[in-house]
Design a protein around this motif. Structure first.
Motif, short mmCIF file in Angstrom:
data_model
loop_
_atom_site.label_atom_id
_atom_site.label_comp_id
_atom_site.label_asym_id
_atom_site.label_seq_id
_atom_site.Cartn_x
_atom_site.Cartn_y
_atom_site.Cartn_z
N VAL A 10 -28.75 -48.47 21.06
CA VAL A 10 -29.76 -47.46 20.75
C VAL A 10 -30.12 -47.59 19.27
CG1 VAL A 10 -30.24 -44.99 20.61
CG2 VAL A 10 -28.91 -45.90 22.54
N ASP A 11 -31.39 -47.81 19.00
CA ASP A 11 -31.90 -47.92 17.64
C ASP A 11 -32.30 -46.52 17.18
OD1 ASP A 11 -32.80 -48.84 15.23
OD2 ASP A 11 -34.47 -49.99 16.04
N THR A 12 -31.41 -45.87 16.43
CA THR A 12 -31.61 -44.49 16.02
C THR A 12 -32.68 -44.40 14.93
OG1 THR A 12 -29.27 -44.10 16.48
CG2 THR A 12 -30.44 -42.41 15.21
N PRO A 18 -27.07 -51.87 7.90
CA PRO A 18 -26.36 -52.42 9.06
C PRO A 18 -25.95 -51.33 10.05
CG PRO A 18 -25.51 -53.38 7.03
CD PRO A 18 -26.43 -52.26 6.63
N MET A 19 -26.18 -51.58 11.34
CA MET A 19 -25.87 -50.61 12.38
C MET A 19 -24.40 -50.22 12.39
SD MET A 19 -26.63 -50.84 16.49
CE MET A 19 -28.39 -50.61 16.43
N CYS A 20 -23.53 -51.17 12.02
CA CYS A 20 -22.09 -50.87 12.04
C CYS A 20 -21.73 -49.75 11.07
CB CYS A 20 -21.28 -52.13 11.74
SG CYS A 20 -21.53 -52.80 10.08
N ASP A 21 -22.59 -49.46 10.09
CA ASP A 21 -22.35 -48.41 9.11
C ASP A 21 -22.99 -47.08 9.48
OD1 ASP A 21 -20.96 -50.26 7.57
OD2 ASP A 21 -22.69 -50.74 6.32
N VAL A 25 -23.04 -44.99 16.69
CA VAL A 25 -23.49 -46.24 17.30
C VAL A 25 -23.26 -46.09 18.79
CG1 VAL A 25 -23.10 -48.72 17.48
CG2 VAL A 25 -22.88 -47.60 15.26
N GLN A 26 -24.31 -46.31 19.58
CA GLN A 26 -24.14 -46.14 21.02
C GLN A 26 -24.92 -47.19 21.80
OE1 GLN A 26 -26.06 -42.10 21.01
NE2 GLN A 26 -26.86 -42.83 22.96
N ALA A 27 -24.39 -47.46 22.97
CA ALA A 27 -25.03 -48.42 23.87
C ALA A 27 -26.15 -47.74 24.63
CB ALA A 27 -24.00 -48.97 24.85
#
Length: 149
Positions: A10-12, A18-21, A25-27
């Motif tokens: 999911v692109d919030t 970086p998404m990891c930060d 973070v969700q699928a």
């Protein structure tokens, strides 16, 4: 062999870097179940256009979402030296995997970057279209990831 675009996470809106930060973070709904099933029969890889993440950071984001175990290789700007808008992006992936393009099915949520570019490179492609955008086309379209299973 399945190659996933940025379809899995999911692109919030409003999040940068970086998404990891990111705090969360969700699928995407159905991504884990789909990958669990497909990865038993065929290798699954991730092809992303992420501009500000390294391969290691992308792997970390996948781990946070519970998807990392199902993704064998990650292809990104860092390790390919180009993004999805480059005509050679998918060609470079097939060369790194040492496979013929027709043996890969690209599953992506961007008609232009994922589906059309992949088809131009000789791959098969499935457009993940969760908004059910109506267009006239001959593309294979799914609105839910479980339809891929």
């Amino acid at each position: 062999m399945f190659d996933w675009g940025d379809t899995l996470m999911v692109d919030t809106p409003g999040q940068t870097g970086p998404m990891c930060d990111w705090p969360t973070v969700q699928a995407v709904d159905g991504a884990k179940a789909c990958l669990q099933r497909l990865s038993r029969f065929s290798p699954c890889h991730l092809a992303t256009n992420a501009e500000d993440s390294t391969e290691m950071q992308i792997r970390l984001a996948l781990k946070r979402a519970g998807l990392s175990d199902y993704i064998q290789r990650i292809f990104c700007r860092e390790n390919l030296g180009m993004g999805k808008t480059d005509a050679d992006y998918y060609v470079a992936i097939t060369e790194k995997l040492n496979v013929i393009p027709e043996s890969i099915t690209m599953v992506g949520d961007s008609l232009e970057r994922d589906v059309q570019q992949a088809i131009k490179a000789g791959l098969k492609a499935v457009w993940f279209n969760p908004k059910n955008t109506q267009i006239q086309s001959n593309y294979t379209i799914i609105t839910q990831l479980d339809k891929l299973i």
